[in-house]
Design a protein around this motif. Structure first.
Motif, short mmCIF file in Angstrom:
data_model
loop_
_atom_site.label_atom_id
_atom_site.label_comp_id
_atom_site.label_asym_id
_atom_site.label_seq_id
_atom_site.Cartn_x
_atom_site.Cartn_y
_atom_site.Cartn_z
N ALA A 110 0.82 -1.22 0.00
CA ALA A 110 0.00 0.00 0.00
C ALA A 110 0.85 1.26 0.00
O ALA A 110 0.59 2.22 0.74
CB ALA A 110 -0.98 -0.01 1.17
N LEU A 111 1.89 1.24 -0.84
CA LEU A 111 2.78 2.39 -0.95
C LEU A 111 2.54 3.11 -2.27
O LEU A 111 2.33 2.46 -3.30
CB LEU A 111 4.25 1.95 -0.92
CG LEU A 111 4.77 1.29 0.35
CD1 LEU A 111 6.18 0.75 0.12
CD2 LEU A 111 4.75 2.28 1.50
N SER A 112 2.61 4.42 -2.24
CA SER A 112 2.60 5.19 -3.49
C SER A 112 4.00 5.09 -4.09
O SER A 112 4.96 4.67 -3.43
CB SER A 112 2.26 6.65 -3.20
OG SER A 112 3.31 7.27 -2.48
N GLN A 113 4.13 5.52 -5.33
CA GLN A 113 5.45 5.53 -5.94
C GLN A 113 6.39 6.45 -5.15
O GLN A 113 7.56 6.11 -4.94
CB GLN A 113 5.37 5.99 -7.40
CG GLN A 113 4.75 4.97 -8.31
CD GLN A 113 4.69 5.44 -9.75
OE1 GLN A 113 4.85 6.62 -10.06
NE2 GLN A 113 4.45 4.50 -10.65
N GLU A 114 5.87 7.55 -4.70
CA GLU A 114 6.68 8.49 -3.93
C GLU A 114 7.12 7.89 -2.60
O GLU A 114 8.28 8.05 -2.19
CB GLU A 114 5.93 9.79 -3.69
CG GLU A 114 6.80 10.84 -3.06
CD GLU A 114 6.37 12.26 -3.37
OE1 GLU A 114 6.81 13.13 -2.61
OE2 GLU A 114 5.61 12.47 -4.32
N GLN A 115 6.23 7.19 -1.93
CA GLN A 115 6.59 6.55 -0.65
C GLN A 115 7.66 5.49 -0.85
O GLN A 115 8.60 5.39 -0.06
CB GLN A 115 5.35 5.95 0.00
CG GLN A 115 4.38 6.98 0.53
CD GLN A 115 3.04 6.37 0.92
OE1 GLN A 115 2.55 5.45 0.27
NE2 GLN A 115 2.46 6.89 2.00
N LEU A 116 7.49 4.68 -1.91
CA LEU A 116 8.51 3.67 -2.20
C LEU A 116 9.84 4.34 -2.49
O LEU A 116 10.89 3.92 -1.98
CB LEU A 116 8.08 2.79 -3.38
CG LEU A 116 9.12 1.77 -3.86
CD1 LEU A 116 9.49 0.79 -2.74
CD2 LEU A 116 8.62 1.03 -5.09
#
Length: 87
Positions: free
Chosen positions: A15-21
């Motif tokens: 449940a990560l956004s690309q930015e969080q990853l």
């Protein structure tokens, strides 16, 4: 399953956004986007960090679902055989 699909699948599973990853593995969100869209590939450092974060081996990350790949190869071999491409 290719590397881009593997990255996206495991990112979504966490449940990560690309930015969080990107923040977790110290790259830009554009890098993650490029990986997921088959524009570029992660470097070895990023592959190591992705495999650690996703809890899978680099081999599994790169190769993906081995059983699915075997089925796809088997189907391609059948098609090639029917077209007379196999020797």
């Amino acid at each position: 399953m290719n590397l881009s699909a593997q990255i996206k699948k495991h990112r979504n599973a966490l449940a990560l956004s690309q930015e969080q990853l990107a923040e977790k593995i110290f790259v830009t969100h554009q890098s993650v986007s490029n990986w997921e869209n088959n524009k570029t590939y992660p470097d070895i450092k990023s592959l190591l960090m992705l495999s650690e974060l996703f809890g899978i081996s680099i081999d599994e990350l790169i190769k993906g679902d081995v059983n699915m790949m075997k089925r796809e190869i088997s189907e391609q071999e059948k098609t090639d055989f029917q077209k007379g491409k196999l020797s």
